[in-house]
Enzyme design. Structure first.
Site, PDB file in Angstrom:
ATOM      1  N   HIS A  50       0.853  -1.192   0.000  1.00 31.41           N
ATOM      2  CA  HIS A  50       0.000   0.000   0.000  1.00 31.41           C
ATOM      3  C   HIS A  50       0.890   1.245   0.000  1.00 31.41           C
ATOM      4  O   HIS A  50       2.117   1.132   0.091  1.00 31.41           O
ATOM      5  CB  HIS A  50      -0.923   0.012   1.231  1.00 31.41           C
ATOM      6  CG  HIS A  50      -0.229  -0.268   2.527  1.00 31.41           C
ATOM      7  ND1 HIS A  50      -0.520  -1.358   3.320  1.00 31.41           N
ATOM      8  CD2 HIS A  50       0.769   0.384   3.147  1.00 31.41           C
ATOM      9  CE1 HIS A  50       0.263  -1.344   4.376  1.00 31.41           C
ATOM     10  NE2 HIS A  50       1.066  -0.297   4.289  1.00 31.41           N
TER      11      HIS A  50
HETATM   12  P1  TYD Z   1      -1.647  -3.231   7.576  1.00 30.70           P
HETATM   13  O1  TYD Z   1      -0.792  -2.021   7.731  1.00 30.70           O
HETATM   14  O2  TYD Z   1      -2.877  -3.110   6.722  1.00 30.70           O
HETATM   15  O3  TYD Z   1      -0.698  -4.400   7.059  1.00 30.70           O
HETATM   16  P2  TYD Z   1      -0.677  -5.145   5.636  1.00 30.70           P
HETATM   17  O4  TYD Z   1      -0.749  -4.094   4.573  1.00 30.70           O
HETATM   18  O5  TYD Z   1       0.612  -5.918   5.621  1.00 30.70           O
HETATM   19  O6  TYD Z   1      -1.893  -6.027   5.650  1.00 30.70           O
HETATM   20  O7  TYD Z   1      -2.056  -3.738   9.009  1.00 30.70           O
HETATM   21  C1  TYD Z   1      -2.850  -4.898   9.193  1.00 30.70           C
HETATM   22  C2  TYD Z   1      -3.910  -4.618  10.228  1.00 30.70           C
HETATM   23  O8  TYD Z   1      -3.301  -4.334  11.479  1.00 30.70           O
HETATM   24  C3  TYD Z   1      -4.750  -3.393   9.883  1.00 30.70           C
HETATM   25  O9  TYD Z   1      -5.944  -3.763   9.239  1.00 30.70           O
HETATM   26  C4  TYD Z   1      -5.032  -2.767  11.228  1.00 30.70           C
HETATM   27  C5  TYD Z   1      -3.953  -3.268  12.137  1.00 30.70           C
HETATM   28  N1  TYD Z   1      -2.975  -2.217  12.512  1.00 30.70           N
HETATM   29  C6  TYD Z   1      -3.199  -1.459  13.634  1.00 30.70           C
HETATM   30  O10 TYD Z   1      -4.221  -1.611  14.326  1.00 30.70           O
HETATM   31  N2  TYD Z   1      -2.276  -0.531  14.006  1.00 30.70           N
HETATM   32  C7  TYD Z   1      -1.137  -0.330  13.296  1.00 30.70           C
HETATM   33  O11 TYD Z   1      -0.297   0.535  13.672  1.00 30.70           O
HETATM   34  C8  TYD Z   1      -0.916  -1.096  12.107  1.00 30.70           C
HETATM   35  C9  TYD Z   1       0.296  -0.880  11.269  1.00 30.70           C
HETATM   36  C10 TYD Z   1      -1.856  -2.024  11.764  1.00 30.70           C
END
Ligand code: TYD
Length: 134
Positions: A50
């Protein structure tokens, strides 16, 4: 690639074990609002596919290795992180994905903002469109 920067961190060599660090607006060019880490990644998985509208991040391979693939809307660049005294600074509006995690790798990520789903651009097409408008 504009503004993306591989930053070498201080390394305090010591026979008892080495030490590295980074500080707000010093080794890294922003104030840390959040830290998170990615670990226990099964072989072959990809994370973090992303871009962010506003947040800047800094990624360190605290343990093991992985590749960070970046795209500025035109070109793609690969950075292999495999040392705990180097980190990759990524400004906003850069598409990224992290892959090729080694066994037991640990990716530390610090961000300039608190978690906000609205800051995510999760569709590459949307990212391209946004880049073309800026
Ligand atoms: P995400 O950054 O979407 O990781 P990826 O792109 O690898 O799937 O994070 C996954 C989930 O974790 C997201 O839907 C919400 C949670 N999350 C938090 O609650 N706090 C955070 O600081 C991060 C980075 C993720």
């Amino acid at each position: 690639m504009e503004k993306v920067k591989l930053i070498q961190l201080p390394k305090i060599l010591d026979p008892r074990g080495n030490l590295s660090f980074f500080e707000n607006n010093n080794q890294i060019p922003f104030e840390i609002k959040r830290s998170y880490w990615i670990y226990d990644v099964p072989g072959g998985e990809t994370r973090g596919s992303h871009a962010f509208k506003k947040s800047e991040i800094f990624i360190v391979a605290l343990s093991g290795s992985f590749d960070v693939i970046l795209n500025d809307g035109i070109r793609e660049f690969k950075y292999s992180l495999n040392r705990s005294y180097y980190g990759l600074y990524i400004p906003n509006l850069i598409w990224k994905r992290i892959e090729n995690f080694s066994t037991n790798s640990l990716a530390l990520i610090v961000s300039s903002i608190q978690y906000d789903e609205n800051d995510y651009i999760r569709k590459f097409n949307e990212f391209k469109k946004m880049r073309n408008e800026t």
